[in-house]
Motif scaffolding. Structure first.
Motif, PDB file in Angstrom:
ATOM      1  N   TYR A 161      68.041  31.565  62.771  1.00 32.07           N
ATOM      2  CA  TYR A 161      69.425  31.373  62.331  1.00 32.07           C
ATOM      3  C   TYR A 161      70.136  32.717  62.181  1.00 32.07           C
ATOM      4  O   TYR A 161      71.261  32.901  62.666  1.00 32.07           O
ATOM      5  N   THR A 193      74.647  24.510  63.623  1.00 34.15           N
ATOM      6  CA  THR A 193      73.305  25.058  63.472  1.00 34.15           C
ATOM      7  C   THR A 193      72.378  24.632  64.600  1.00 34.15           C
ATOM      8  O   THR A 193      71.559  25.421  65.079  1.00 34.15           O
ATOM      9  N   PHE A 203      64.800  19.568  57.580  1.00 32.90           N
ATOM     10  CA  PHE A 203      65.407  20.348  56.498  1.00 32.90           C
ATOM     11  C   PHE A 203      65.678  19.482  55.269  1.00 32.90           C
ATOM     12  O   PHE A 203      65.523  19.952  54.131  1.00 32.90           O
ATOM     13  N   PHE A 224      70.268  25.017  54.933  1.00 38.55           N
ATOM     14  CA  PHE A 224      70.142  24.439  56.272  1.00 38.55           C
ATOM     15  C   PHE A 224      70.724  23.021  56.334  1.00 38.55           C
ATOM     16  O   PHE A 224      71.333  22.636  57.327  1.00 38.55           O
TER      17      PHE A 224
END
Length: 696
Positions: free
Chosen positions: A57, A175, A251, A279
């Motif tokens: 990330y 994401t 997550f 997340f």
């Protein structure tokens, strides 16, 4: 800026770079988790996965925000993170427990190892079998992969305009595309990203093991339940799709685990909570549909007697990871959840449309169809077993379910969240309840923990066997039976070899760490050499076969011919405009060298930020049609040509008819009326391609 190849390195060097970055990041993360944690090896593996994804990330987000996103800037961030994790682990002086004694490889330890190897082997065998399959999921071709390509081509993170699709895909946190950009940049092509959801699926395995262990299960029972969850039809069906559903699932499960009593109290507690929840909120809007489950864990930090510092750490990480996505939307539109209307008491933030409950969720038959009869649904036998496990957990655990936050969230919170989803969701997609399914498997572990050990082992084994047998579909098709048998056989062999090697080492050989490292290095070198030799040939086969796969009757036979023609006849550095289609990715090329964009045809509309309002009540299954209608209303030739000029397009692809879009795209009429500037160079029953010779 003209699109270009992401890097010019040989395929073998790209593979080596990817191996070093990913193995190094995960190994360093595990070393860090073992030093800072204190809850055992399985928890350390879960933490290592979380940190490993955090490295990815950061490697995409930091250069992407600074406008220097490329394979080298991403590698630089990862290369800095790896030694930092190791140094902090070794020199930090933060070990709170003495070093854990070597594992005593009794039957229970070996049982868990066998389950992990079987689940991993099954997924690996399936990935190998499907290694030549290109991206085929609609969401992958429409926005997940094109978003990552746009970021890499532009060198920065920006809004990807999902014309002809749900505009929420553009403004929702990206994401998922970050993880895809990580793999695409390293490979310079689509080969590695084909397997992007395998790591989070293995993460789910260890999360379920840890959840079951905290519920009181033995290691083997926990491993069997985790195998059942990992290979269950809903999760397994996503394994080789280039999407983000398994990331969101992992997550949310990781956040539930982080808020359990034991993980919450070790030194990594607030950091773990912050990263996991960060997340979740930096995922996609639909992840919010599963967030009510966290309401059943609100008392956990208070039970753990968190101090102000702990709260500050957790909240600070969440804000750093997730807030930028919502702040961006506020700055651009004034609405953090744009394009969806936000209506709260005393507050109304307008978007492009308001949502309403999906029509299918308004009847019992529609709900049942979603849960049991769609592509990602649970097979009926699994539903029966999980329901029985849930009832037994309520009976056997008694008041523990309400006193302990973790059982409460798994057994009660998951069901309450499902009911809220059914009552409010604008979509009937079963994949949005994947995180709840993981908690249902953990609830089954809670029930088995309250059962006699022989019964628990037998039932858990039956659950794992049933999930494996129905991992593709609950059908008696001979071909699927053979396929499942072959994959299970390969996985069983891998598990047997692994367990056999560990048994020999622990009971007979007793090699020291240096000897084990030497043997492992030799084996790794032999495997690496074989992969290295065949890698370039494999990449070339993927390049050649992708369009043949798309041409299959069960793939995209109507659209694949024009994709193939563009791939073979349009220059690799060309800019292509498209109309009346949302399948964008195939035009960008195997190495993502073509720029692809939409030129709006509606009068006065030049960019996605100024898209007109679509309506006050738009159900999820009508968004595509409503967007198409709004875009094509008041079509204007001058606006369209101006947008083509701004795009710099040299080719125009128009889908002449699509049952989900317009049957009379205005762009087609405009192009056919000006054949001097728009020269037809390809046409089939459903598509036409123009070369744009002069659009001034």
């Amino acid at each position: 800026m003209r699109a270009r190849r992401l890097n010019n390195l040989p395929d073998e060097i790209r593979l080596l770079l990817a191996a070093l970055l990913n193995v190094g990041a995960f190994a360093a993360a595990y070393r860090f988790a073992r030093a800072w944690g204190g809850s055992g090896r399985v928890q350390a593996v879960c933490d290592a996965f979380l940190i490993y994804f955090l490295v990815q990330y950061a490697a995409v987000a930091l250069p992407g925000v600074c406008g220097v996103l490329n394979v080298w800037s991403m590698a630089l961030v990862a290369v800095c993170a790896i030694p930092l994790l190791i140094v902090v682990a070794v020199r930090g002086g933060v070990r709170v427990n003495p070093p854990t004694a070597p594992i005593q490889w009794d039957a229970d330890h070996l049982g868990l190892l066998a389950c992990a190897l079987f689940a991993g082997g099954y997924l690996a065998a399936y990935a190998y079998l499907q290694r030549f399959i290109p991206p085929v999921a609609t969401d992958s071709l429409v926005y997940h992969l094109p978003t990552a390509v746009q970021w890499l081509q532009a060198g920065r993170i920006g809004i990807y305009p999902s014309w002809y699709w749900n505009p929420a895909a553009s403004y929702s946190p990206g994401t998922g595309s970050m993880f895809m950009a990580w793999w695409m940049a390293q490979a310079g092509n689509e080969v590695l990203v084909r397997f992007v959801q395998l790591p989070p699926l293995m993460f789910v395995f260890f999360l379920v093991v840890r959840l079951c262990r905290l519920m009181g299960c033995g290691r083997t029972v926990a491993g069997l339940v985790a195998t059942a969850a990992t290979l269950s039809r809903p999760l397994f069906s996503e394994a080789l799709f280039q999407k983000d559903d398994l990331y969101v699932t992992a997550f949310i499960a990781a956040a539930v685990l982080a808020l359990a009593r034991e993980p919450l109290r070790d030194r990594l507690g607030p950091w773990r909570v912050g990263v996991a929840l960060g997340f979740v909120l930096a995922g996609k809007y639909t992840a919010l549909l599963a967030c009510p489950v966290f309401l059943f864990l609100l008392d956990s930090p208070f039970r753990a007697k968190w101090k102000a510092r702990d709260w500050a750490i957790a909240i600070g990480i969440i804000l750093v990871m997730a807030a930028p996505w919502y702040v961006r939307n506020i700055v651009l539109t004034g609405n953090p959840l744009y394009p969806v209307d936000v209506r709260l008491p005393g507050l109304h933030l307008p978007g492009l449309f308001g949502t309403e409950r999906d029509q299918q969720l308004r009847t019992a038959g529609g709900v049942w169809k979603m849960l049991s009869e769609t592509y990602h649904s649970l097979p009926l036998p699994l539903i029966v077993l999980l329901a029985a496990g849930w009832l037994w957990a309520l009976f056997a655990a008694g008041r523990t379910i309400f006193r302990d936050p973790l059982p409460r969230a798994c057994a009660v919170g998951s069901v309450a969240t499902l009911l809220l989803f059914l009552a409010t969701s604008p979509h009937h997609e079963v994949r949005y309840v994947f995180p709840l399914m993981v908690l249902w498997f953990a609830t089954a572990g809670l029930a088995l923990a309250r059962s006699p050990r022989p019964f628990a082992l037998t039932t858990a084994a039956a659950l794992a066997l049933l999930s494996t047998a129905t991992s593709f579909a609950a059908t008696r098709d001979t071909r699927l039976v053979v396929l499942i048998g072959g994959l299970a056989g390969a996985a069983a062999i891998i598990a047997a070899i692994g367990v056999g090697v560990v048994f020999l080492q622990s009971r007979i050989l007793h090699l020291r760490a240096r000897g084990l490292a030497g043997v492992a290095a030799v084996l790794a070198a032999a495997i690496a050499m074989e992969v290295y030799i065949d890698w370039h040939a494999y990449v070339e086969q993927c390049r050649q076969l992708r369009h043949e796969v798309w041409l299959r009757p069960d793939s995209y036979p109507e659209r694949a011919p024009v994709w193939k023609w563009v791939n073979e006849n349009v220059p690799p550095d060309a800019t292509i405009a498209y109309a009346n289609t949302y399948f964008v990715y195939p035009y960008e090329g195997f190495e993502f060298s073509r720029r692809v964009g939409y030129a709006p045809v509606r009068r006065g509309l030049h960019d996605f930020l100024r898209f007109p309002r679509m309506g006050d009540r738009v159900p999820g299954d009508a968004i595509v049609e409503r967007m198409t209608e709004v875009m094509n209303t008041d079509a204007d030739r001058s606006t369209w040509k101006e947008n083509l000029r701004a795009l710099g397009a040299r080719y125009l692809v128009i889908i002449k008819s699509d049952p989900h879009l317009s049957v009379h795209p205005p762009e087609l009429q405009f192009a056919l009326e000006d054949v001097r500037k728009f020269v037809p160079v390809y046409e089939d029953a459903g598509s036409i391609v123009f070369r744009i010779d002069d659009y001034k």
